[in-house]
Design an enzyme around this catalytic site. Structure first.
Site, PDB file in Angstrom:
ATOM      1  N   ASP A  13       0.836  -1.203   0.000  1.00 12.74           N
ATOM      2  CA  ASP A  13       0.000   0.000   0.000  1.00 12.74           C
ATOM      3  C   ASP A  13       0.871   1.254   0.000  1.00 12.74           C
ATOM      4  O   ASP A  13       0.636   2.192  -0.774  1.00 12.74           O
ATOM      5  CB  ASP A  13      -0.921  -0.021   1.224  1.00 12.74           C
ATOM      6  CG  ASP A  13      -1.786   1.214   1.334  1.00 12.74           C
ATOM      7  OD1 ASP A  13      -2.755   1.324   0.565  1.00 12.74           O
ATOM      8  OD2 ASP A  13      -1.487   2.082   2.188  1.00 12.74           O
ATOM      9  N   LYS A  58       1.454   4.422  -2.943  1.00 13.26           N
ATOM     10  CA  LYS A  58       1.305   5.845  -2.624  1.00 13.26           C
ATOM     11  C   LYS A  58       2.570   6.634  -2.931  1.00 13.26           C
ATOM     12  O   LYS A  58       2.489   7.762  -3.445  1.00 13.26           O
ATOM     13  CB  LYS A  58       0.900   5.990  -1.160  1.00 13.26           C
ATOM     14  CG  LYS A  58      -0.501   5.446  -0.880  1.00 13.26           C
ATOM     15  CD  LYS A  58      -0.815   5.418   0.605  1.00 13.26           C
ATOM     16  CE  LYS A  58      -2.197   4.830   0.857  1.00 13.26           C
ATOM     17  NZ  LYS A  58      -2.494   4.704   2.297  1.00 13.26           N
TER      18      LYS A  58
END
Length: 404
Positions: A196, A200
């Protein structure tokens, strides 16, 4: 009045509807007109929802309705979300999203389609949840070369590490607690393995450096190997352990981009970012440091960022936001072998202290957690390639992290 559709009625999608409904007055004021949700697309049934007439299961209804000018994609993933987003953009509809996987993987393509169609593809909520970071990078920081981007980008891992530091919980116990509180999924791999955070930092790098940074080219390490002994050694060095996503600009325009746990000095503002909060520290060559801090996840925090994009689309309905980056052909990501930093190294064995001193002359030794069984130190600055070589030669390294 603007007519909108929501695709996906999970945590974020239901939050988007709630924000638009509860704050309809401020939304209308800032959008300069009312925004009404005409459709909610989801394959599941929601018999207790008060707005049953809005639910549909056929995407083509949204695609073919000329009244719907703005679509919020909150489905997640790259499957149907990718197909439906493309078709909405091709149909001349603005699309806003919180889907970091889709933006990180296909953002350049979707922005290109949006440009050709004269509409907007906006994704403020894809990084940092409710923290405003995309707009500041696109507007307020554009007079700067962004030399460093350093972020605590995942609330789940930050919560786990905080509990290990503050409560002395093992990784396994802290993860279980995070799952019980709803901060971590039953399968937590995307969070604890750093996936994750990788997506980003790719999005932030795309914006900062103008070319597509594909997640598969970003070295990524999670936190599952962090132990309480590592936490204790970090405290001796006046540091805390944090999972960081980083992008560093080189003089030739290439970048180092990676995700890994670090020992972060307590003098850094990032050291005090605890629990599920996120923070992004951006260094500009003119500005210096600027940190953006807040709730990096959560239903209403993330939904507020999605709705802000919806309002922006309404206010600029006849105009495109000039957002784009290259297709990745510049190959900006440089292998980490040449990236230099100080390191924390932990070694097992009765002669561990001597071997560390021999391998890293001038290192700062830390007090052993298990006397006679292991040793740890903070090294002088060395490159990743040098550290890999020395770690391979030492043979029994049980902990190794960069210092920030």
């Amino acid at each position: 009045m603007f007519k909108a559709a929501i695709m996906g009625f999970g945590t974020v999608g239901s939050g988007v509807y709630e924000v638009l409904d509860r704050n309809a007055d401020v939304v209308a004021k800032n959008a300069r007109d009312a925004i009404e949700v005409k459709y909610i697309l989801d394959l599941r049934d929601f018999p207790d929802a008060p707005h049953q007439e809005k639910f549909i299961k056929d995407f083509s209804i949204i695609e073919n309705d000329p009244e719907v000018s703005i679509v919020a994609e909150t489905m997640g993933g790259k499957g149907a979300a990718y197909e439906f987003t493309k078709r909405c953009l091709l149909a001349g509809k603005h699309v806003v999203t919180s889907n970091k996987e889709l933006v990180a993987t296909h953002g350049a393509e979707l922005l290109g389609i949006a440009k050709e169609s004269g509409v907007n593809y906006m994704f403020e909520a894809s990084v940092g949840g409710g923290i405003p970071i995309i707009r500041p990078m696109l507007q307020c920081l554009t007079a700067n070369h962004m030399t460093h981007i350093t972020g605590i980008l995942n609330g789940t891992t930050n919560y786990i590490l905080t509990r290990m530091i503050d409560a002395g919980l093992t990784f396994e116990t802290a993860l279980k607690e995070a799952q019980e509180k709803g901060y971590a999924e039953a399968n937590p791999a995307a969070d604890v393995d750093g996936i994750d955070a990788c997506r980003k930092i790719c999005i932030l790098s795309d914006i900062a450096y103008g070319d597509h940074i594909h997640p598969e080219y970003v070295e990524t390490e999670g936190i599952s190997k962090i132990t309480l002994e590592d936490v204790s050694y970090a405290a001796q060095a006046d540091c805390v352990v944090k999972l960081l996503g980083r992008a560093v600009l080189n003089e030739d325009g290439s970048i180092y981009a990676f995700v890994a746990p670090h020992l972060v000095s307590k003098k850094s503002p990032l050291a005090d970012v605890d629990d599920v909060f996120n923070a992004i520290l951006i260094t500009g060559d003119m500005l210096g440091d600027a940190m953006f801090y807040g709730q990096g996840a959560g239903k209403l925090a993330t939904a507020s960022a999605v709705v802000a994009d919806i309002i922006d689309c309404a206010r600029h309905n006849e105009h495109r936001r000039m957002v784009s980056w290259g297709d990745g052909s510049k190959n900006l990501v440089r292998p980490l072998d040449g990236f230099a930093s100080r390191w924390y190294v932990r070694l097992e064995g009765t002669d561990a202290a001597k071997r560390l001193i021999d391998a890293f002359p001038g290192c700062d030794m830390l007090k052993a957690e298990k006397t006679g069984e292991e040793a740890a130190c903070i090294t002088a600055e060395c490159t990743t390639a040098e550290m890999k070589e020395k770690a391979a030669a030492l043979g029994s390294v049980i902990g190794c992290m960069r210092l920030l």
